[in-house]
Design an enzyme around this catalytic site. Structure first.
Site, PDB file in Angstrom:
ATOM      1  CB  SER A 150      -0.814   0.073   1.293  1.00 27.51           C
ATOM      2  OG  SER A 150      -1.611  -1.026   1.418  1.00 27.51           O
ATOM      3  CG  HIS A 173      -1.892  -0.563  -4.492  1.00 24.30           C
ATOM      4  ND1 HIS A 173      -2.408   0.694  -4.319  1.00 24.30           N
ATOM      5  CD2 HIS A 173      -2.112  -1.204  -3.321  1.00 24.30           C
ATOM      6  CE1 HIS A 173      -2.895   0.821  -3.098  1.00 24.30           C
ATOM      7  NE2 HIS A 173      -2.711  -0.328  -2.467  1.00 24.30           N
ATOM      8  CD  GLU A 185      -2.957   3.234  -6.986  1.00 27.33           C
ATOM      9  OE1 GLU A 185      -2.300   2.696  -6.087  1.00 27.33           O
ATOM     10  OE2 GLU A 185      -3.422   4.388  -6.895  1.00 27.33           O
ATOM     11  CG  ASN A 223      -3.404   3.866  -0.445  1.00 26.90           C
ATOM     12  OD1 ASN A 223      -4.631   3.856  -0.497  1.00 26.90           O
ATOM     13  ND2 ASN A 223      -2.682   2.795  -0.282  1.00 26.90           N
TER      14      ASN A 223
END
Ligand SMILES: CCCCCCCCCCCCCC(=O)CC(=O)SCCNC(=O)CCNC(=O)[C@H](O)C(C)(C)COP(=O)(O)OP(=O)(O)OC[C@H]1O[C@@H](n2cnc3c(N)ncnc32)[C@H](O)[C@@H]1OP(=O)(O)O
Ligand SMILES: NC(=O)C1=CN([C@@H]2O[C@H](COP(=O)(O)OP(=O)(O)OC[C@H]3O[C@@H](n4cnc5c(N)ncnc54)[C@H](O)[C@@H]3O)[C@@H](O)[C@H]2O)C=CC1
Length: 319
Positions: A150, A173, A185, A223
């Site tokens: 992450s 991701h 991602e 994120n």
């Protein structure tokens, strides 16, 4: 440089100019997933659903059994939607997909025939680096090695690998819950080969997900934007501006989010979030000292009390 790629009349793909191999079918067939927790079990499930041969690796049979039960529970939800009242078809559907997933506690053996290895283990840079150093001794030269981290820099996770391995190392991701969330991602380092990026993008599409390609910077895309939003939500709570419930209601009805920030924090895990925000605040590239990423007394307190969210039965809310 952006270009418009027409894959077919109904599909207009607008994005960075990829080499022609982007249109190449993904040559990825055998997948190994390391870490059968929330994320790894979901990734294994989605790959097996799309007819890949999958090996799921964890540290113990108990952990593997837990990952298997995550998958079975999720697949039963999917099967119920797909085959309504037909329980025979539902169990055939689940059994067929689960039949493509083999379990192992031997990572090096499990990667010896893999085309793609995706790591989804504990969010700890040293454990990830040591794992990949071990895997690089056993995986075939062509294997693409990927991390589902992450928050950790992809280039740093690959730090112990030789140049050739670094050229085939990428971030993939996924988002939680993996079976439901469309986005993956695709995080490219300075060293990765373009054909590896293209193969990863083709594979992500082949498993029914939508790729977003980005550079290897803290938080990648989502994120990086989610964390400040989440931390500001907690600061609203600390300043007693509103209750967690009202802030969640406000963001669901006012911003159209499927979950409010506190529901999502509990869903993702407060320990994971604390790990990330503390790490970025200390030495996240360009984030050091940025008040948006300051840690939170409230978050620290909850984690200290073991209130980690859904996984511990209580977080901002009791479950
Ligand atoms: C602001 C707060 C930010 C907190 C995070 C801070 C960010 C920085 C640190 C993050 C670190 C780790 C996180 C990470 O790296 C990236 C992430 O994953 S971020 C989180 C992204 N995920 C979300 O935002 C989830 C948002 N929530 C939802 O989409 C829905 O609430 C959810 C799908 C979870 C549940 O939907 P809901 O309608 O509430 O309930 P249902 O139970 O009806 O489910 C709807 C629908 O989905 C199917 N489904 C749900 N879960 C699963 C599953 N596990 N397997 C299979 N299917 C599932 C369900 O069957 C329903 O299907 P229908 O077809 O709609 O009937
Ligand atoms: N939880 C989330 O919402 C998301 C998490 N991630 C990332 O995915 C990774 C995994 O996260 P989760 O699935 O939530 O964690 P988790 O704690 O649910 O699962 C981690 C699994 O890895 C196993 N494991 C730990 N060390 C191992 C090793 N050396 N070899 C093999 N298995 C090992 C553990 O036994 C556990 O089953 C982390 O890097 C996290 O940052 C990414 C997106 C979303």
């Amino acid at each position: 440089m952006y270009s418009v790629l027409f894959k077919s009349p109904q599909l207009l793909v607008r994005g960075p100019a990829f080499s022609t191999s982007t249109m190449a079918q993904s040559a990825i067939s055998r997948i190994t997933v390391i870490g059968g927790g929330q994320m790894g079990s979901g990734i294994a499930q989605v790959a097996a659903t799309h007819k890949h041969e999958v090996t799921l690796v964890d540290v113990s049979q108990e952990a593997l059994d837990r990952g298997k039960s995550y998958m079975a529970k999720s697949l039963k939800r999917v099967a119920k939607k797909k085959f309504a009242e037909d329980e025979t078809a539902q169990s055939q559907f689940v059994d067929e997909i689960m039949g493509r997933v083999s379990l192992s506690t031997k990572p090096q053996e499990a990667v010896s025939r893999a085309d793609l290895v995706i790591e989804a283990i504990v969010e700890n840079i040293k454990v990830k680096q040591d794992l990949f150093a071990q895997l690089s001794k056993a995986a075939p030269q062509h294997t693409i090695l990927a991390s589902n981290t992450s928050s950790l820099p992809i280039g740093k996770i690959a730090e112990l690998l030789d140049e050739q391995r670094k050229q085939r190392f990428i971030g993939l991701h996924f988002f939680n819950p993996v079976p439901q969330m469309k986005l993956v991602e695709v995080v490219r380092t300075k060293e990765v080969d373009q054909d590896v990026v293209d193969s990863a993008v083709a594979w992500v599409k082949a498993i029914g997900k939508a790729p977003a390609v980005c550079k290897d910077t803290p938080g990648f895309i989502v994120n990086r934007l989610l964390l400040p939003y989440m931390m500001e939500s907690i600061r609203l709570l600390e300043r007693d501006v509103a209750s967690a419930q009202d802030i969640d209601t406000a963001m669901k009805l006012g911003a159209g989010y499927p979950m409010g920030p506190f529901e999502l924090c509990d869903y993702v895990g407060l320990d994971t979030i604390k790990f990330i925000v503390d790490g970025w605040h200390k030495d996240g590239e360009g984030l050091k000292g940025n008040p948006l990423f300051s840690s939170s007394r409230k978050l620290d307190e909850l984690v200290k009390q073991g209130r980690l969210g859904v996984k511990s039965g209580k977080g901002f809310y009791d479950y």
